[in-house]
Design a protein around this motif. Structure first.
Motif: not given
Length: 279
Positions: A9-13, A214-215, A229-231
């Motif tokens: 969607g609009d989330v980039y990892v 971040d996670l 690492i996820v952002d």
């Protein structure tokens, strides 16, 4: 540090490229300030584990966002916020969310985990990586508050804690509130075999500050432990508390707040904005 490069969607990892000099040496050296200790960090982000993040749950309402920018959210969004029903319009909430502002009080991050096509990986921990902490943001505020009870949550992450860790949840049946019930890991582990998938829903909260974070998802395959690492779209996740100025009051340069027709017009007194019971 490595990230998984995935668009959801609009989330980039993403997976950040290692610079050539790190490829040559195979490790980075970090000198811990004031201790003289040296920590060797191995390149992270296992190819066996794929992680994507989804923030769309935040568009369902209630929702609120604040920014350090006194011009937030800008004239185009301000015009849309003034229309009846804007506070319940998921498209409006989405566009405010992706404008770069920080979530108000809490943020829901759905982590979708996918294991390798063959073999097994075990997710052993998820930790926040705090990139920046500042006082609560007091530029602009857009707030469409809750009209009902608090939604259920799977895990809680209280960023105001000195050492924030992912917490399991216990729900107060009388007060309709969620409370931390001790660390989620290592009591829980997530085994993903032959392409299996899993999901962890993280509800991050802040009241005393504003956080960019971040996670880090830790996983184990055999004897090797790695991290991913996820952002949020190449930028950190963001959440902020209210810019409290006194008992039950906050101060902003500009405020857009829900009205009776679910519009969010500009409030005439942003410097003395009532926030009962948040401040």
């Amino acid at each position: 540090m490595l990230q998984t490069h995935t668009v959801n969607g609009d989330v980039y990892v993403g997976r950040r490229r290692l610079r050539p000099r790190w490829l040559l040496v195979g490790a980075a050296v970090v000198l811990l300030a004031g201790t003289g200790a040296v920590v060797w960090l191995r390149p992270s982000g296992p190819a066996e584990l794929r992680v994507t993040a989804d923030l769309s749950a935040n568009d369902a309402g209630p929702w609120g966002y604040a920014s350090e920018d006194p011009g937030f959210p800008g004239p185009e969004l301000a015009a849309r916020l003034a229309r009846p029903g804007a506070g319940t319009d998921g498209a409006v909430a989405h566009d405010v969310r992706v404008s770069g502002a920080a979530s108000l009080e809490q943020q829901v991050v759905r982590l979708h985990l996918e294991g390798p096509r063959s073999g097994q990986v075990v997710v052993t921990d998820i930790r926040p990586v705090i990139r920046k902490r500042v006082p609560p943001l007091g530029g602009g505020l857009v707030w469409s508050p809750s009209q009902g009870s608090e939604d259920s949550a799977q895990t809680l992450l209280e960023l105001d804690d000195r050492f924030p860790v992912l917490q399991a949840v216990v729900r107060d049946p009388g007060g309709n509130r969620n409370f931390p019930a001790g660390p989620y890991f290592p009591a829980h582990t997530i085994k993903l075999t032959d392409g299996e998938t899993g999901e962890v829903v993280v509800t991050a909260s802040a009241a005393k500050g504003a956080y960019d974070y971040d996670l880090a998802v830790f996983s184990q395959s055999g004897t090797e432990i790695k991290q991913t690492i996820v952002d949020d779209g190449g930028k950190p996740f963001r959440v902020t508390g209210f810019a409290c100025s006194g008992p039950h009051e906050a101060a902003y340069h500009v405020v857009y707040f829900a009205d009776g027709d679910f519009s969010l017009p500009r409030d005439p007194h942003p410097e003395r904005f009532g926030t009962l019971p948040y401040c």
